[in-house]
Scaffold this motif. Structure first.
Motif, PDB file in Angstrom:
ATOM      1  N   ALA A 144     -83.648 -55.868 -44.910  1.00  0.00           N
ATOM      2  CA  ALA A 144     -84.023 -56.891 -43.924  1.00  0.00           C
ATOM      3  C   ALA A 144     -85.023 -56.324 -42.925  1.00  0.00           C
ATOM      4  O   ALA A 144     -85.987 -57.001 -42.540  1.00  0.00           O
ATOM      5  N   ARG A 145     -84.805 -55.088 -42.502  1.00  0.00           N
ATOM      6  CA  ARG A 145     -85.729 -54.446 -41.552  1.00  0.00           C
ATOM      7  C   ARG A 145     -87.106 -54.261 -42.182  1.00  0.00           C
ATOM      8  O   ARG A 145     -88.131 -54.492 -41.537  1.00  0.00           O
ATOM      9  N   VAL A 146     -87.135 -53.851 -43.435  1.00  0.00           N
ATOM     10  CA  VAL A 146     -88.413 -53.668 -44.134  1.00  0.00           C
ATOM     11  C   VAL A 146     -89.148 -55.005 -44.247  1.00  0.00           C
ATOM     12  O   VAL A 146     -90.354 -55.084 -44.002  1.00  0.00           O
ATOM     13  N   ARG A 147     -88.423 -56.065 -44.575  1.00  0.00           N
ATOM     14  CA  ARG A 147     -89.062 -57.388 -44.652  1.00  0.00           C
ATOM     15  C   ARG A 147     -89.633 -57.789 -43.301  1.00  0.00           C
ATOM     16  O   ARG A 147     -90.737 -58.327 -43.213  1.00  0.00           O
ATOM     17  N   SER A 148     -88.892 -57.519 -42.240  1.00  0.00           N
ATOM     18  CA  SER A 148     -89.361 -57.828 -40.886  1.00  0.00           C
ATOM     19  C   SER A 148     -90.641 -57.052 -40.567  1.00  0.00           C
ATOM     20  O   SER A 148     -91.593 -57.611 -40.015  1.00  0.00           O
ATOM     21  N   LEU A 149     -90.653 -55.778 -40.913  1.00  0.00           N
ATOM     22  CA  LEU A 149     -91.847 -54.958 -40.671  1.00  0.00           C
ATOM     23  C   LEU A 149     -93.034 -55.449 -41.501  1.00  0.00           C
ATOM     24  O   LEU A 149     -94.169 -55.444 -41.025  1.00  0.00           O
ATOM     25  N   GLU A 150     -92.773 -55.870 -42.728  1.00  0.00           N
ATOM     26  CA  GLU A 150     -93.853 -56.399 -43.570  1.00  0.00           C
ATOM     27  C   GLU A 150     -94.472 -57.646 -42.947  1.00  0.00           C
ATOM     28  O   GLU A 150     -95.693 -57.806 -42.946  1.00  0.00           O
ATOM     29  N   VAL A 151     -93.634 -58.502 -42.389  1.00  0.00           N
ATOM     30  CA  VAL A 151     -94.140 -59.720 -41.729  1.00  0.00           C
ATOM     31  C   VAL A 151     -94.974 -59.346 -40.514  1.00  0.00           C
ATOM     32  O   VAL A 151     -96.056 -59.891 -40.289  1.00  0.00           O
TER      33      VAL A 151
END
Length: 62
Positions: free
Chosen positions: A19-26
Motif C-alpha cells: 500500500a505504501r509503495v502504491r501511494s509513493l507511485e501515485v
C-alpha cells in the motif's frame, strides 16, 4: 513453513508495504506530471522570448 501467527504478521506487513509503495507511485506520478508541465511552460516562455528578441533585432536592422 512459518507458524500461522508469524505468517499472518508477515502477510500483513507485506500488504502495508505494498500500500505504501502504491501511494509513493501515485505521488511520483503527480510530481512527474507537474515537472512535465513546468518544463513545457519554460520551453514556451523561452520560445516567446526568442521570438520577441528576433523582432527587436529586425526592427533595429531596418
Amino acid at each position: 513453513m512459518l507458524p500461522e501467527d508469524l505468517r499472518t504478521v508477515v502477510l500483513a506487513r507485506l500488504d502495508a508495504l505494498e500500500a505504501r509503495v502504491r501511494s509513493l507511485e501515485v505521488m511520483l506520478a503527480a510530481v512527474d506530471s507537474k515537472v512535465d508541465r513546468n518544463h513545457q511552460e519554460h520551453l514556451t516562455a523561452a520560445h516567446r522570448f526568442r521570438t520577441d528578441l528576433d523582432r527587436v533585432r529586425e526592427r533595429t536592422e531596418i
